[in-house]
Design an enzyme around this catalytic site. Sequence first.
Site, mmCIF file in Angstrom:
data_model
loop_
_atom_site.group_PDB
_atom_site.id
_atom_site.type_symbol
_atom_site.label_atom_id
_atom_site.label_comp_id
_atom_site.label_asym_id
_atom_site.label_seq_id
_atom_site.Cartn_x
_atom_site.Cartn_y
_atom_site.Cartn_z
ATOM 1 C CB CYS A 86 -1.163 0.016 1.123
ATOM 2 S SG CYS A 86 -1.998 1.325 1.706
ATOM 3 C CB CYS A 120 -11.352 13.939 11.862
ATOM 4 S SG CYS A 120 -12.523 13.283 12.920
#
Length: 470
Positions: free
Chosen positions: A164, A422
């Site tokens: 990743c 967030c």
Amino acid sequence: MNKNETVRVTIEDLSKTGEGIGHVNGYTLFVKDALIADTVLAKITKPKKQYAYARCEKILTPSPDRVEAPCPVARACGGCRLQELDYAAQKRFKEKLVLDSLTRIGGFGEEDLHLKPLLGMDTPFRYRNKAQYPVGMVKDGERTRLAAGFYAGRTHNIIETRDCLLTRKINGSITEALLTHMKKYKIPAYNEKTGKGLVRHLLIREGFQTGEILVCPVINGMDFPHADEFVQSLLALNQQSKDGQIRSVCFNVNTKKGNVILGDTVIPCYGESWITDRSGGLEFRISPLSFYQVNPSQMEVLYTKALEGALLTGKETVYDLYCGIGTISLFMAQKAKEVYGVEIVPQAVEDARINARLNRIQNAHFYAGAAEDLVVSGKFDDDTPCPKADVVCVDPPRKGCAPELIETIKKMAPQRIVYVSCDPATLARDLKLLAGGENATYRIESVQPVDMFPQSVHVETVVLMSRKDT
Ligand code: SAH
């Protein structure tokens, strides 16, 4: 519009979850994998009355902001929704997301916000210090085979991921070591449907400054077969590692069905069951169950902005609500009189207290419990009355602050509030309660978006507010 119908559409906007938005015959289409200014052939996947979900079948004219995704599974994997969008355009998308939420949901005028340009990264890859890979069986032709990776968007199908690009390279070798060990000893992966099988996830955490790595498989039971041999196979990776060094191996036990990744029990196996990291001249202990920002370099950018906005002189009483392992608290404690941190996860509170000691900080105090329970009740968990605050910092999870907590903060009337968020939507909802309308007690001094999660649709924002009468 019918399922499987194919239509030509030019994309005008991006949704907050990253789908391209376009219009055809009065229908709004949400097209997966299409970007603003792309003209695409879209195949309808889910038609509704006035809108439809679709998939990009073919790009007819690409957007000038389209780039080739460096990761081969970028489209299939649910993580990097924006990898095909040039980074400068990703930043514009996130700035607009914050502005749109605050104006539409919060009802603010643009002139009230003092919105600053988003602070992005120079190299927006390999920034994550934490990864949680689901482990399970994937289809391979007629057969199934063991794999680890990430879930495809909106499903629990595992997209196998060896490297990743948001995480460090060593993660791929650690994953390989786990799968090899499972195959050798026929250790079954957990099956979500039946609740049987052992290995559910693989959690890896790394202190980027210290280079310490923690490896923690999440298991559906108390025993991991041949754990010592597994540890040896991991330690062998340290020799060639260009990233950090594996210093700790533990197992997290989760025997409950459902989507929650981690259980409450951690079984230590090798080394300590935590790692340390450094940031802003401070040292932090991080346990598997504690929250720690996943992008440490941008974390410093974020905390520096939060600290600047608090305008501390050394005389203030500060609250750090939703404090995790006390990172913001300890940043602020160096410039304030007293800091009170409140956090719901007991292990994180334990880490926060240890972190204060580790850094010889004596004016930071930590309490376990829900911010909305403790602060609203006026007493901490040891019955100490909550003192009056000069500055309140909140950093809640995506769902934002409970309305009763906002009410209590307003009654407490601190001079300044620092809101670290967030989720722009819940931020907008909460700001409306604090600083919305003519008669609001607070005024917004600045809104600073920070890109903590390049390639994804998420954006972090620091909002500074001060009392209008000061
Ligand atoms: N400020 C910290 C943590 C932010 S993440 C940092 O930057 O590292 C949000 C934190 O809020 C998590 O640690 C989570 O466990 C905690 N939390 C979630 N709900 C809470 C609640 N109701 N009251 C207090 N803390 C809560």
